[in-house]
Design a protein around this motif. Structure first.
Motif: not given
Length: 348
Positions: A83-92
């Protein structure tokens, strides 16, 4: 920020995100087909994070479940972002046909090769573009996270600063070189396109340290040799760093404003020799064929976007300015060596 995916079991996705604020509760949001469908806060504390000094409470583990997103198990494609950085954490995504390694496309050109990015994107589970603008902590998280295997990273970064991370992570590194005069012309036109933004007090922040350099180019005529000579005599320092042997700078320094010295050329050659796949824009098809073969991607070879005629004309004009040879001397050695090597091997 640090993050890790623990498991994606269909009906439940577990992972953790350690935010930059050590007192904050980490939060992620989920998107399906580009639409934000849920936001989830961490629910489990991990004392290990407290022991490492990463977080004050350790409250960093999250779970995305069916009660957050009905039908979660049946969704083939979704993405989870911090939420804070908009960095992708996981992509299914469906696992069939994915490239398995980490791959790093290092942009040496001022304008990202979007054709390459577009061609590679469908074949990786995780993709990060523009990594040169990422904060240091996020870069390290992406480079050093073992679970990010089918992962494509693209951007302009200084190699000596991060090369060790690629070696440890067994990443496939790739770089496409341009003719140094074409690169210089591209960088000048890139600055000229942003001259208005650089001169606008309300917009100049978008260009950071290059704002003055962009605004500076507005007063010069790129079609006139005398005007170009005056431009290079009066360049602001950030513009000088952007234009003077930029490839050698990228391959031999640790920060953008490091001084380039004759020994930098030797370092640049050594670093370039350790990049897994190196190509030249004059042999774009050869580069893409090699990339697809190494990554075991079965797809049509894309065609490059044409370089604008105005840029090519400016490059030829710059080629006629003898004093500029020193500005691209080291880069020309690298470019010529790669072009000759690719030409010979591709013909063979």
């Amino acid at each position: 920020m640090r993050f890790l995916l623990s498991a994606d079991e269909g009906a439940i996705i577990r992972g953790w995100v350690v935010p930059d604020d050590p007192t904050a509760i980490s939060r992620v949001y989920v998107t399906v087909e580009g639409r934000r469908v849920a936001e989830v806060s961490a629910i489990h504390a991990d004392p290990t994070f407290i022991q490492y000094g990463w977080h004050a409470t350790g409250l960093c583990h999250y779970e995305v479940r069916e009660d957050h997103i009905p039908g979660l198990a049946g969704i083939e494609r979704l993405e989870i972002f911090d939420v804070d950085t908009n960095v992708l954490v996981h992509r299914r995504v469906p696992k069939v046909g994915l490239a398995t390694p980490k791959a790093v496309l290092i942009n040496a050109h001022i304008r990202p090769e979007t054709v390459i990015q577009t061609a590679l994107f469908p074949h990786f589970q995780q993709c990060y573009f523009g990594i040169g603008r990422f904060p240091e902590e996020i870069l390290h998280a992406i480079f050093d996270t073992d679970t990010l295997t089918s992962c494509l990273m693209v951007g302009s970064i200084i190699l000596p600063r991060y090369e060790g991370h690629f070696v440890q992570g067994n990443a496939v590194t790739m770089m496409l070189l341009h003719d140094p005069y074409v690169e210089m012309a591209s960088r000048l036109t890139w600055l000229r396109e942003r001259a208005g933004m650089g001169a606008d007090p309300n917009q100049s922040w978008r260009l950071g340290h290059l704002a003055e350099a962009a605004a500076f180019t507005a007063d010069y005529d790129f079609t006139d040799a005398k005007s170009l000579k005056r431009l290079f005599r009066m360049l602001p320092e950030p513009a000088y760093h952007l234009l003077y042997n930029p490839l050698t700078r990228q391959l031999s320094t640790h920060v953008p404003d490091d001084r380039i010295v004759p020994g930098s050329s030797i370092i640049a050659v050594e670093v370039l020799s350790r990049i897994g796949i190196v190509g030249h824009r004059d042999y774009f098809e050869a580069f893409m064929a090699t990339v697809f073969d190494r990554l075991e991607i079965n797809a049509p070879i894309p065609l490059p976007l044409p370089i604008p005629n105005g840029t090519l004309e400016l490059a030829e004009r710059l080629r006629g300015l003898r004093f500029l040879r020193d500005w691209i001397e080291f880069d020309m050695v690298l470019s010529d060596a790669v072009r000759a090597s690719v030409s010979k091997s591709w013909q063979d």
